[in-house]
Design an enzyme around this catalytic site. Structure first.
Site, PDB file in Angstrom:
ATOM      1  CG  PHE A 184      39.527  75.961 -57.404  1.00  0.00           C
ATOM      2  CD1 PHE A 184      38.801  74.835 -57.082  1.00  0.00           C
ATOM      3  CD2 PHE A 184      38.929  76.933 -58.208  1.00  0.00           C
ATOM      4  CE1 PHE A 184      37.507  74.652 -57.547  1.00  0.00           C
ATOM      5  CE2 PHE A 184      37.636  76.766 -58.685  1.00  0.00           C
ATOM      6  CZ  PHE A 184      36.922  75.620 -58.345  1.00  0.00           C
TER       7      PHE A 184
ATOM      8  NE  ARG B  33      35.442  85.551 -58.076  1.00  0.00           N
ATOM      9  CZ  ARG B  33      35.117  84.260 -58.164  1.00  0.00           C
ATOM     10  NH1 ARG B  33      35.569  83.393 -57.285  1.00  0.00           N
ATOM     11  NH2 ARG B  33      34.328  83.837 -59.145  1.00  0.00           N
TER      12      ARG B  33
ATOM     13  CG  LEU C 247      31.546  78.001 -64.634  1.00  0.00           C
ATOM     14  CD1 LEU C 247      32.353  79.062 -65.350  1.00  0.00           C
ATOM     15  CD2 LEU C 247      31.500  78.292 -63.152  1.00  0.00           C
TER      16      LEU C 247
ATOM     17  CD  GLN D  96      37.602  85.535 -62.567  1.00  0.00           C
ATOM     18  OE1 GLN D  96      36.717  84.993 -61.917  1.00  0.00           O
ATOM     19  NE2 GLN D  96      38.827  85.662 -62.127  1.00  0.00           N
TER      20      GLN D  96
ATOM     21  CG  HIS E 220      32.792  83.476 -63.780  1.00  0.00           C
ATOM     22  ND1 HIS E 220      31.703  82.642 -63.705  1.00  0.00           N
ATOM     23  CD2 HIS E 220      33.544  83.203 -62.685  1.00  0.00           C
ATOM     24  CE1 HIS E 220      31.790  81.898 -62.605  1.00  0.00           C
ATOM     25  NE2 HIS E 220      32.888  82.231 -61.954  1.00  0.00           N
TER      26      HIS E 220
ATOM     27  NE  ARG F 129      38.131  81.047 -62.053  1.00  0.00           N
ATOM     28  CZ  ARG F 129      37.116  81.020 -61.217  1.00  0.00           C
ATOM     29  NH1 ARG F 129      36.397  82.106 -61.013  1.00  0.00           N
ATOM     30  NH2 ARG F 129      36.812  79.914 -60.593  1.00  0.00           N
TER      31      ARG F 129
ATOM     32  CD  GLU G 114      40.008  77.883 -61.502  1.00  0.00           C
ATOM     33  OE1 GLU G 114      39.525  78.911 -62.005  1.00  0.00           O
ATOM     34  OE2 GLU G 114      40.785  77.892 -60.549  1.00  0.00           O
TER      35      GLU G 114
END
Ligand SMILES: Cc1cc2nc3c(=O)[nH]c(=O)nc-3n(C[C@H](O)[C@H](O)[C@H](O)COP(=O)(O)OP(=O)(O)OC[C@H]3O[C@@H](n4cnc5c(N)ncnc54)[C@H](O)[C@@H]3O)c2cc1C
Length: 585
Positions: free
Chosen positions: A115, A399, A254, A242, A357, A288, A257
Site C-alpha cells: 500500500f 493519512r 473509489l 485527503q 476521501h 496519496r 489503492e
C-alpha cells in the site's frame, strides 16, 4: 420521555462498534446510528488494515511508525502514532479471534499486500538508506471493511448492546464542561428523544460530502464534528482533507489503492507511467497527497484525456495483472468499473480522477479518546470521540492507506476502555424534561419555513465551490472566494423551504440538517486553510509551495464564533523520535 444508559455511542461504524464491544457488561450501552449499522461507511472500505505482522517479509512497528510520521508530513503527534503502530499487531490478531475472515498466504497466515507510503529500509543495517515498499496491509480480498464491520456488529450484539437504528442525533448536551447526553430524532416519525448518559462517545465518521467528487457515502456529512463545534468545542486541523488519487472518473467511487498495491499502473494520455517523474523510488505507491497532485498536474499540463463532457481524467491500467489476480484480489472494484463506466479492466485501462476521501482533522482528543475543549489540552468530562470524526492526530497532514481501519480498532478500543474506567466513579448529570426544546424548535422551523431556496441548490453550490476553491490546490484568492461563498450560502440557508412537510421518514428534513452540518465543517476547513500559509501534506497552497516548519509545526484549533468565521488557535505538534526532514519518495 428520557432514555437513560450508562454509555451512549453515536455511530455504528468500525470505531463506534469496536468501542461498544469494549464496554463492560455490567453497564448499559446504546449505539445510535442514522443508518442501519452495517450500512455505515466502514463497510465500504476495500483495501486493507495495516500492521507490521511480518507475515510476508521482514517488518517492524518502528518502520510503520516512521512511515506514518513521514506520511503525515510531520504533523502527526508522534506519541499517538507510536501507540497505534505498536498496538496494531495485537489489534489484527484480536480481529482474527473475533471471527474476521482475512485472506491467507500460502502458509495459512494472514496475507499482506503493498500500500502507498508503507516502506522499510532496503538494507536493514542501514536504516537511513534507501527505502522500498513493504507488504503491510492485511486484507479480505477488496472487502476488508465489510467483513470487519460485520464481525464487530456480531460482537456488539453478543455484548448486549442496545441499538437505535435510523435515529439522527441533533444535539450534544453539555453543561459546565461536563457531557450529559444527546438529543436524537427518530427518522421514521420525526419524534425527538432525550438520551441521558454518564459517558458519550462520538464515532460519526467523515464529511466527504462537502465536495462534489467524493468516495464517501451520502451520510458522510460531518454531523458529529458540527455538533461538537456548535456546542462550543474546537475542531482540529480541518484544512487537511485527503483526496484519493483513484476515484472513478465523474463519479468519485473509489478504486482502492490495493489496485496499485497489486501492481496497477497510472498512465497519462501518452501512455507514460508519469509517477516515475514525481516519486522515482516508490512510483505509483507514493502517498496519496503526492499522487493526487501529480494527476492534477498532468491534467493541467495537457497530458490528461478529455472526456465527452469536457472534464479530464488519467488512466489506471490493471490489464497486465491477468484475469486470475483481478478476479481473486480485486473483484468488487473491477465490478464497479464495469457497472458504472462500462470498462472491462482485464483488457482496458480505467478512467480515474482524484476523489475527496478522508478527513484528517476532526474533534480533538487525547490518546484515551477524551475530547479536548481547548488547545491547552483540558478535557470535557464524560465526552469521548474516535475514528474519522476524531483527531488524535495519528494522520497529521496526510493519512497513509489502511491506517484508518487500524485507527478505528485501536482507538475505538481505547475509548471503550477509558469509558469503562470512568464509569467506576461517574454519575448521571441532571437532565431537564424540556432539554429537547431546541431540537424540537429547529425541526419545527425547518418543516414550516416558507422561503424560496431549495436545499439541493445550496448543497450543489457548496460542493462545486469546495471542489474548485478548496480542493487539491488552493490559493489566497481561491480561499477568499470560498469565504465569500460560504457567507452567501449561510444566508440563503436561512431562507430554505422543504417540499416534503411530512413527519414520516422525511429524508428532505434529515438532508436539511446535514446541509447545516456541512456548512459548519466547510467553515472550519476553509478558514483553517486560509490562515495556514504553507504547503504540508494534503494542504497545498500554490502561493506558499513549501512546508514551513519554523512557523507551522502546529495544529489548528477552530472555535465557532457566530457569523464572523471561527476563532483560530494553535497547539504544538508532539515530536518524539523522528525529527522533521524533507519528504521525498
Ligand atoms: C470507499 C472507501 C474505502 C475505504 N477504504 C479503506 C481501506 O481500505 N482501509 C482503511 O484503512 N480505510 C479506508 N477508508 C477509510 C475508512 O473506511 C473510514 O475512515 C472509516 O471507516 C470511518 O469509520 P468510522 O467508524 O469513523 O465512521 P463510519 O463508518 O463512517 O460510521 C459513521 C457512523 O456514524 C453514524 N452517524 C453519523 N452522523 C450521525 C447522526 N447525526 N446521528 C446518528 N448517527 C450518526 C452513521 O450512521 C454511522 O453509523 C475507506 C473509506 C471509503 C469512503
Amino acid at each position: 420521555m428520557i432514555k437513560t444508559f450508562d454509555v451512549i455511542i453515536v455511530g455504528a461504524g468500525g470505531a463506534g462498534l469496536r468501542a461498544a464491544v469494549e464496554i463492560p457488561k455490567e453497564y448499559t450501552c446504546a449505539v445510535i446510528s442514522k443508518v442501519y449499522p452495517p450500512r455505515s461507511h466502514t463497510g465500504t472500505a476495500q483495501g486493507g488494515v495495516c500492521a507490521a505482522m511480518a507475515n510476508m517479509e521482514e517488518d517492524s512497528w518502528e518502520n510503520h511508525a516512521y512511515d506514518t510520521v513521514k506520511g503525515s508530513d510531520y504533523l502527526g503527534d508522534q506519541d499517538s502514532i507510536e501507540i497505534m503502530c505498536r498496538d496494531a499487531i495485537r489489534a489484527i490478531i484480536e480481529l482474527e479471534h473475533m471471527g474476521m475472515p482475512f485472506s491467507r498466504n500460502k502458509e495459512g497466515l494472514i496475507a499482506q499486500r503493498y500500500f502507498g507510503g508503507h516502506t522499510k529500509p532496503e538494507d536493514k543495517n542501514n536504516p537511513n538508506g534507501k527505502r522500498v515498499s513493504v507488504k503491510r496491509a492485511c486484507y479480505s480480498a477488496d472487502r476488508t471493511g465489510h467483513v470487519m464491520l460485520q464481525t464487530l456488529f456480531e460482537n456488539s450484539i453478543k455484548n448486549q448492546v442496545t441499538f437505535f437504528s435510523e435515529y439522527f442525533v441533533t444535539e450534544l448536551l453539555m453543561e459546565n464542561g461536563v457531557c450529559k447526553g444527546v438529543i436524537a430524532m427518530e427518522i421514521a416519525t420525526s419524534e425527538v428523544h432525550i438520551f441521558q448518559a454518564k459517558a458519550v462517545l462520538f464515532a460519526t465518521g467523515g464529511y466527504g460530502r462537502v465536495f462534489r467528487i467524493t468516495s464517501n457515502a451520502h451520510v458522510g456529512t460531518g454531523d458529529g464534528m458540527a455538533l461538537a463545534y456548535k456546542a462550543g468545542l474546537p475542531l482540529e486541523d480541518m484544512e487537511f482533507f485527503q483526496f484519493h488519487p483513484t476515484g472513478l472518473w465523474k463519479l468519485g467511487i473509489l478504486v482502492s489503492e490495493a489496485a496499485r498495491g497489486e501492481g496497477g499502473i497510472l498512465k497519462n494520455k501518452d501512455g507514460e507511467r508519469f509517477m516515475i517523474r514525481y516519486a522515482p523510488s516508490v512510483m505509483d505507491l507514493a502517498p496519496r497527497d503526492m499522487v493526487s497532485r501529480a494527476i492534477i498536474t498532468e491534467i493541467r499540463e495537457g497530458r490528461g484525456i478529455r472526456g465527452s463532457d469536457g472534464t479530464d481524467y488519467v488512466l489506471l491500467d490493471l490489464s497486465h495483472l491477468g484475469k486470475k489476480v483481478i478476479d481473486e484480489k480485486l473483484p468488487e472494484i473491477t465490478g464497479f468499473a464495469r457497472t458504472y463506466l462500462g470498462v472491462e479492466p482485464t483488457t482496458e485501462p480505467i478512467p480515474i480522477q482524484p476523489t475527496a476521501h478522508y478527513a484528517m482533522g476532526g474533534i480533538p482528543t487525547n490518546a484515551n479518546c477524551e475530547v479536548l475543549m481547548n488547545e491547552k489540552g483540558d478535557t470535557v468530562k464524560g465526552l469521548y470521540a474516535a475514528g474519522e470524526c476524531a483527531c488524535v492526530s495519528v494522520h497529521g497532514a496526510n493519512r497513509l492507506g489502511t491506517n484508518s481501519l487500524l485507527d478505528l480498532v485501536v482507538f475505538g478500543r481505547r475509548g471503550g476502555k477509558a469509558i469503562g474506567e470512568f464509569l467506576k466513579t461517574a454519575s448521571f448529570q441532571e437532565v431537564r424534561h424540556n432539554e429537547d426544546e431546541r431540537s424540537r424548535e429547529m425541526i419545527h422551523n425547518l418543516l414550516n419555513r416558507s422561503g424560496s431556496e431549495k436545499i439541493v441548490n445550496i448543497r450543489t453550490e457548496l460542493q462545486n465551490s469546495m471542489m474548485e476553491d478548496c480542493g487539491v490546490f488552493r490559493t489566497k484568492e481561491s480561499l477568499e472566494r470560498m469565504i465569500i461563498k460560504l457567507g452567501e450560502l449561510n444566508e440563503r440557508f436561512k431562507n430554505i423551504s422543504l417540499q416534503d412537510k411530512s413527519k414520516v421518514f422525511n429524508t428532505e428534513l434529515t438532508e436539511a440538517m446535514e446541509l447545516d452540518n456541512l456548512l459548519k465543517t466547510a467553515e472550519a476547513t476553509v478558514y483553517g486553510a486560509y490562515n495556514r500559509t504553507e504547503s504540508r501534506g494534503a494542504h497545498t497552497r500554490e502561493d506558499f509551495p513549501l512546508r514551513n516548519d519554523q512557523e507551522w509545526m502546529k495544529h489548528t484549533f477552530a472555535f465557532e464564533k457566530n457569523g464572523s468565521g471561527p476563532e483560530l488557535k494553535y497547539k504544538p505538534v508532539v515530536v518524539t523520535r523522528f525529527q522533521p526532514m524533507e519528504r521525498k519518495y
